[in-house]
Scaffold this active site. Structure first.
Site, PDB file in Angstrom:
ATOM      1  CB  THR A  34      -0.901 -11.741  43.211  1.00  0.00           C
ATOM      2  OG1 THR A  34      -1.147 -13.010  42.634  1.00  0.00           O
ATOM      3  CG2 THR A  34      -0.638 -11.895  44.693  1.00  0.00           C
TER       4      THR A  34
ATOM      5  CE1 TYR B  71      -1.814 -15.631  46.198  1.00  0.00           C
ATOM      6  CE2 TYR B  71      -3.213 -14.500  44.611  1.00  0.00           C
ATOM      7  CZ  TYR B  71      -2.001 -15.062  44.956  1.00  0.00           C
ATOM      8  OH  TYR B  71      -0.985 -15.067  44.048  1.00  0.00           O
TER       9      TYR B  71
ATOM     10  CB  THR C  17       3.860 -12.248  39.052  1.00  0.00           C
ATOM     11  OG1 THR C  17       3.263 -13.400  39.641  1.00  0.00           O
ATOM     12  CG2 THR C  17       3.861 -11.097  40.033  1.00  0.00           C
ATOM     13  CG  ASP C  18       0.821 -16.618  36.811  1.00  0.00           C
ATOM     14  OD1 ASP C  18       1.566 -16.465  37.792  1.00  0.00           O
ATOM     15  OD2 ASP C  18      -0.142 -17.410  36.798  1.00  0.00           O
TER      16      ASP C  18
ATOM     17  CE  LYS D 250       5.524 -16.079  39.333  1.00  0.00           C
ATOM     18  NZ  LYS D 250       4.045 -16.079  39.398  1.00  0.00           N
TER      19      LYS D 250
ATOM     20  CD  GLU E  62      22.294 -29.418  19.792  1.00  0.00           C
ATOM     21  OE1 GLU E  62      21.851 -30.387  19.139  1.00  0.00           O
ATOM     22  OE2 GLU E  62      23.038 -29.541  20.782  1.00  0.00           O
TER      23      GLU E  62
HETATM   24  N1  ASP Z   1      -1.886 -15.948  38.882  1.00  0.00           N
HETATM   25  C1  ASP Z   1      -1.581 -14.616  39.330  1.00  0.00           C
HETATM   26  C2  ASP Z   1      -1.592 -13.710  38.119  1.00  0.00           C
HETATM   27  O1  ASP Z   1      -0.705 -13.776  37.312  1.00  0.00           O
HETATM   28  C3  ASP Z   1      -0.260 -14.616  39.989  1.00  0.00           C
HETATM   29  C4  ASP Z   1       0.285 -13.299  40.423  1.00  0.00           C
HETATM   30  O2  ASP Z   1      -0.170 -12.217  40.087  1.00  0.00           O
HETATM   31  O3  ASP Z   1       1.308 -13.321  41.154  1.00  0.00           O
HETATM   32  O4  ASP Z   1      -2.501 -12.930  37.966  1.00  0.00           O
END
Ligand code: ASP
Length: 352
Positions: A34, A48, A114-115, A187, A309
């Site tokens: 992103t 986007y 971020t994923d 995340k 467990e």
């Molecule tokens: N789907 C995107 C990615 O991980 C999300 C992001 O970058 O925030 O490339």
């Protein structure tokens, strides 16, 4: 004699200001996400396309980074991070490894979706031997959005990579002014800019281009790691997959992975890595056939207790300690490049 000393003192005095302003060299390795995304309009903060903007445009959009360091960029990938496979992960690690070995590079920033950012960061902390700062950064909003978070995140990431006091502290995730340790950051929200948290807290803060430190990590990483990207050949790691726990599980979920050739299964169990009583025989059968069974948890906080467990000693299973399932997958894959012994794999899970 007195004159010489005075002249020497004067010239040192004149040089000092320049020495203290000598900038470090930071390379930004762009991989997509992103932070390099583009939306149709400025109000599209969540709709986007990721991985569109090339590295030069990313750097030129934040000219202030050049005040922090001599910054150059390389485009390693242009990908949304959910599509990263071992091949891309190894490409990133090899690129970073090559850069940190260069004497003219003081720090590296990786711009990343971020994923799966936390996975790449953890992997780098396990396989790249260096004390130079490595910073993985992303953004929750694309550069085209109102109040895009990428520019400040990038600015702070460069500041961190250029900071002499960041040396030897490991691989960082920099998001939203927080400096996190790669191993325990995750995340936690998929819509807001404060998306990343660690249950053990941030290592520090990055404010107005300055580092403020509060803790160090207690686990092995980078120079003290027994894993090394230089020893990994090819573009795949030993196959490890995750099964997510819930009520009403099917043994077939695990058996399908066996058919696919997995070498270890991360069981993202309920609660403290629990396993349903009707699933235990399947896992024991797989374990006896040489597949490592590693208990992690779908619960985001706490850690899985060995022999609590489940009787792990009796079954020959491993617990993932506080590593979440996606990070346990990476450590298990690296562990399997060295050993098939569950006790030895357990040692690694305690130490990293
Ligand atoms: N789907 C995107 C990615 O991980 C999300 C992001 O970058 O925030 O490339």
């Amino acid at each position: 004699m007195k004159k010489t000393v005075t002249a020497l003192a004067l010239s040192i005095g004149m040089l000092l200001p320049f020495a203290s302003y000598a900038k470090n060299n930071v390379v930004v390795v762009a991989t997509g996400g992103t932070i390099a995304g583009a939306g149709a309009s400025s109000t599209n903060s969540a709709t986007y396309t990721a991985a569109k903007v090339p590295v030069d445009a990313l750097l030129n959009a934040v000219p202030q980074i050049q005040n922090l360091a001599n910054v150059t960029g390389v485009q390693a990938l242009q990908i949304a991070s959910e599509s990263i496979t071992d091949k891309e992960l190894l490409t990133i690690a090899r690129k970073v490894n090559e850069l940190v070995k260069r004497p003219d590079v003081n720090g590296v920033v990786i711009t990343h979706g971020t994923d799966t950012l936390e996975e790449t960061a953890f992997f780098l902390s396990l396989v790249v031997h260096t004390d130079k700062p490595i910073v993985v950064v992303g953004s929750m909003r694309p550069p085209s959005a109102l109040s895009a978070d990428g520019p400040l995140n990038l600015y702070s990431a460069v500041a961190l990579a250029a900071a002499d006091d960041a040396k030897g502290k490991g691989v960082f995730v920099l998001m939203n002014d927080d400096i996190f340790a790669a191993r325990d950051v995750t995340k936690t929200i998929n819509i807001h800019t404060d998306a990343f948290q660690s249950q053990w807290g941030a290592l520090g803060s990055l404010v107005e281009g300055k580092t403020y430190w509060f803790r160090n990590i207690a686990k092995r990483h980078n120079n003290s790691s027994e894993f090394n990207i230089d020893d990994i050949k090819g573009d795949a790691l030993p196959l490890v997959q995750i099964v997510y726990g819930s009520t009403n599980m099917l043994p077939e979920s695990y058996l399908a992975l066996q058919k696919a050739g997995v070498k270890a299964i991360i069981n993202a169990g309920t609660g403290n890595g629990s396993v349903a009583n009707y699933i235990v025989p399947t896992l024991n059968q797989l374990q006896q056939q040489g597949i490592q069974i590693i208990r992690s948890s779908r619960v985001p906080q706490g850690f899985v207790l060995r022999n609590a467990e489940q009787p792990d000693d009796k079954y020959g299973w491993v617990v993932a300690h506080d590593l979440n399932p996606q990070k346990a997958r990476l450590l298990a894959a690296l562990a399997l490049t060295k050993t098939k012994d569950a006790k030895e794999i357990q040692r690694m899970f305690w130490e990293y």
